[in-house]
Design a protein around this motif. Structure first.
Motif, PDB file in Angstrom:
ATOM      1  N   UNK A 161      43.415  51.712  51.032  1.00  0.00           N
ATOM      2  CA  UNK A 161      43.449  52.240  49.665  1.00  0.00           C
ATOM      3  C   UNK A 161      44.345  51.324  48.841  1.00  0.00           C
ATOM      4  N   UNK A 162      44.118  51.303  47.519  1.00  0.00           N
ATOM      5  CA  UNK A 162      44.842  50.335  46.698  1.00  0.00           C
ATOM      6  C   UNK A 162      45.368  50.980  45.423  1.00  0.00           C
ATOM      7  N   UNK A 201      39.841  50.613  33.792  1.00  0.00           N
ATOM      8  CA  UNK A 201      38.498  50.022  33.680  1.00  0.00           C
ATOM      9  C   UNK A 201      38.087  49.390  35.017  1.00  0.00           C
ATOM     10  N   UNK A 202      39.039  48.743  35.688  1.00  0.00           N
ATOM     11  CA  UNK A 202      38.750  48.145  36.997  1.00  0.00           C
ATOM     12  C   UNK A 202      38.404  49.233  37.992  1.00  0.00           C
ATOM     13  N   UNK A 203      39.182  50.311  38.017  1.00  0.00           N
ATOM     14  CA  UNK A 203      38.928  51.416  38.937  1.00  0.00           C
ATOM     15  C   UNK A 203      37.561  52.039  38.674  1.00  0.00           C
ATOM     16  N   UNK A 228      36.850  57.575  44.788  1.00  0.00           N
ATOM     17  CA  UNK A 228      37.957  57.567  43.813  1.00  0.00           C
ATOM     18  C   UNK A 228      39.305  57.840  44.464  1.00  0.00           C
ATOM     19  N   UNK A 229      39.291  58.561  45.615  1.00  0.00           N
ATOM     20  CA  UNK A 229      40.575  58.871  46.256  1.00  0.00           C
ATOM     21  C   UNK A 229      41.193  57.660  46.946  1.00  0.00           C
ATOM     22  N   UNK A 230      40.484  56.537  46.968  1.00  0.00           N
ATOM     23  CA  UNK A 230      41.045  55.297  47.531  1.00  0.00           C
ATOM     24  C   UNK A 230      41.652  54.413  46.442  1.00  0.00           C
ATOM     25  N   UNK A 281      47.779  46.332  44.824  1.00  0.00           N
ATOM     26  CA  UNK A 281      48.804  46.607  45.843  1.00  0.00           C
ATOM     27  C   UNK A 281      48.178  47.461  46.944  1.00  0.00           C
ATOM     28  N   UNK A 282      48.398  47.060  48.190  1.00  0.00           N
ATOM     29  CA  UNK A 282      47.896  47.820  49.330  1.00  0.00           C
ATOM     30  C   UNK A 282      48.768  49.052  49.521  1.00  0.00           C
ATOM     31  N   UNK A 283      48.152  50.240  49.587  1.00  0.00           N
ATOM     32  CA  UNK A 283      48.910  51.494  49.758  1.00  0.00           C
ATOM     33  C   UNK A 283      49.099  51.836  51.230  1.00  0.00           C
TER      34      UNK A 283
END
Length: 637
Positions: free
Chosen positions: A565-566, A591-593, A603-605, A635-637
């Motif tokens: 996830x990011x 906008x990217x998401x 969307x939860x990622x 950023x990597x979550x």
């Protein structure tokens, strides 16, 4: 070969009108010799035919037909000087016979052209034209020859300024060496080597390296590639990691000669594999030329589905590494005669090949064709003296466009007695398109310092088209990329298990870099990367079309790593109100998401945040620096 001899015989027996009805002499014994010669010619017994023709004119010195036919047959055997001597001997006997003045004039002009003495040939043709009969001028052979004469007359008035030079020792140490190809940096040469002219003297692929401007002693490429069978006429990808070559009469071949592929893995060539029925046929398939990125292969084949003789064919490398069914390049390039030795230049847009089916100087000439909206366009002869009366083959032009490498044959008695590697400075007036940019470097694991075998893709950001694909070497991590200097391009460096590295070639000044070090980080929580090539208009949050390539790359990254996830973070420069910048940066991240969600990412990622101008990469003290600070980070979550 049989087809060429048969055509030759037919031309000889139909070339001059009126011979079947009457001859220039009445001596029956001389006529008998001549007709016996014609019978031998029909049976392709050339030595016996020439002996009879000579006996005919030695018995009757004004037997003009015998001089002409003897001269023609000798010319067909590659002995132009001897052919000219006999033709001139017969011409001197002609007094007031305009018909034979025309016939000898035509023959002698053709001999001069065959010798490469174009000025004399054209002059002789002009002086002989008044004696040509109307029926002769209406013949198909005459019409085709006039096209060639007119072409030569135009071409020699505008010669190219080149100086041909034989490559020095330790190159050219064998009896035969031909079909040179070089790596993108022009530091390694591959060529086909043969010790002698006999069929049992096998062909092999040899290599030589250029060190401090000097070529090393050639050596066999690999015992896995060179075998007891004939291997040769090879092509190499720009990075030197894919080799395709011809091998003949091998146990697993489909035809007389097939194309084989081998790849270099961790610095070692692997066992070659036959390219399969999609590429090879039951006929002759040879003389390959691979595009710089290894995605397209051109080659010559005499398979019957072509336009006649040898044609140029091509095949595309599919995403899974297999090759598509070979397709004919079409009638703009291929003719009823022979098209051979294709070479696709490093920009993938200019094709060179040899042909005796397009207007030329008499043998196989070299041509170039540019890729247009409807494929490769009608070819252009490279002109004189690149082309001359002999066969020109195996042209290779360096990525730097400074030299053209080729093979030049030595003849003895009309037959090839040796072949050597030559080069000449490539004429600047021949347009090869935009300059070729070279980027060289190494892909490294940032945590361990070890080399990484990664995929590198160069993408045209204006239309999301992949220009070239490359791969770094698994043993050394090194790579070489070539691409034309004409587009806004992005470089994507990807390896499963690693965070991708994204560049903008122009903004990051990657052009002609020799030691670019690319550090890939293994995926881990908290690590981040600048998401390059995401574009917004000034003071706007809508994504521009040029952003599509990077967005698709991020989608692929998430697809290949379903547990990742990011956090998508937007940044601005310090121009404007801080609160406004915070809002704008948040909108851009959203906008990217939203785009990734439309492609299918859950969307939860995805999380978004806007930092406005609070976390600049560099001071906001110049427009260049402010452009660097206007960015998206992942950023990597």
């Amino acid at each position: 070969m049989f087809r060429n001899i048969l055509i030759l015989v037919v031309v000889f027996l139909s070339f001059f009108e009126g011979w079947a009805q009457e001859y220039s002499i009445i001596d029956k014994r001389a006529i008998k010799y001549f007709e016996e010669g014609e019978a031998f010619l029909m049976r392709k017994q050339f030595d016996e035919a020439m002996e009879k023709y000579q006996s005919a004119y030695e018995r009757s010195s004004d037997f003009f037909e015998a001089y002409i036919r003897h001269s023609q047959v000798i010319l067909s055997r590659g002995k132009a000087e001897e052919s000219l001597e006999i033709a001139q001997m017969g011409e001197r006997r002609v007094k007031n016979n305009d018909f034979f003045k025309g016939q000898f004039g035509w023959l002698i002009s053709r001999i001069y052209l065959k010798q490469g003495d174009f000025e004399k040939g054209l002059e002789k043709y002009e002086r002989s034209k008044p004696y040509f009969t109307e029926s002769f001028k209406a013949s198909k052979h005459y019409q085709e020859s006039i096209d060639q004469i007119n072409f030569i007359a135009s071409a020699i008035r505008d010669p190219k300024s080149i100086e041909k030079e034989k490559l020095p020792l330790p190159l050219n140490q064998f009896r035969l060496q031909y079909f040179p190809v070089l790596t993108a940096d022009s530091k390694r040469m591959f060529f086909t080597k043969r010790d002698g002219l006999q069929p049992n003297q096998n062909e092999d692929i040899f290599i030589s390296n250029q060190i401090n401007g000097v070529w090393t002693t050639p050596e066999s490429i690999s015992s896995l590639i060179n075998t007891k069978y004939n291997e040769g006429t090879c092509t190499i990808s720009a990075d030197g990691n894919i080799l395709i070559f011809t091998s003949c009469d091998t146990p697993d071949s489909f035809g007389s000669c097939d194309l084989y592929l081998t790849q270099k893995v961790s610095g070692q060539w692997q066992k070659p594999i036959n390219m399969g029925r999609e590429v090879n046929s039951r006929e002759w398939d040879s003389q390959p030329s691979l595009s710089a990125d290894g995605s397209l292969l051109y080659f010559s084949s005499n398979r019957p589905e072509g336009h006649g003789g040898n044609d140029i064919w091509f095949t595309e490398r599919k995403p899974d590494g297999t090759w598509s069914n070979a397709r004919n390049l079409g009638p703009k390039i291929n003719t009823v005669r022979d098209e051979v030795s294709p070479f696709i230049f490093f920009n993938n847009l200019v094709l060179f090949f040899a042909s005796d089916g397009h207007p030329g100087f008499g043998g196989k000439d070299l041509y170039m064709s540019n890729y247009g909206l409807q494929g490769f366009e009608g070819p252009e002869n490279l002109g004189y003296p690149i082309n001359d009366q002999n066969d020109q083959l195996a042209l290779f032009i360096s990525a730097q466009k400074d030299y053209a490498y080729y093979t030049e044959n030595v003849f003895e008695g009309g037959k090839v007695d040796g072949s050597y590697l030559y080069r000449f400075g490539f004429p600047k007036e021949i347009d090869l398109g935009e300059e070729i940019i070279v980027t060289e470097g190494t892909v490294i694991n940032k945590d361990t310092g070890n080399p990484v075998e990664a995929n590198l893709s160069l993408v045209d950001l204006s239309n999301d088209s992949t220009l070239y694909k490359f791969q770094s070497d698994g043993k050394t991590g090194t790579f070489t990329m070539l691409y034309p200097d004409k587009v806004i391009s992005g470089l994507y460096v990807e390896k499963k298990g690693f965070i991708p590295k994204i560049y903008n070639v122009e903004k990051d000044s990657l052009e002609n870099r020799k030691n670019l070090e690319i550090y890939l980080e293994p995926i881990a929580s908290g690590k981040f990367f600048v998401f390059e090539n995401i574009f917004f208009d000034f003071d706007q949050s809508e994504l521009k079309e040029e952003s599509i390539s990077s967005l698709k790359r991020l989608f692929n990254f998430l697809e290949n790593h379903p547990d990742v996830s990011i956090l998508i973070v937007g940044h601005t420069d310090n121009v404007g109100n801080a609160a406004y910048n915070d809002k704008l940066s948040k909108q851009r991240a959203e906008r990217v998401s939203e785009y990734l969600i439309t492609l299918g990412i859950a969307s939860n990622r995805l999380e978004t945040k806007g930092y406005g101008d609070q976390a600049p990469l560099v001071p906001n003290d110049s427009e260049e620096n402010r452009a660097l600070n206007r960015r998206i980070e992942v950023i990597i979550l």
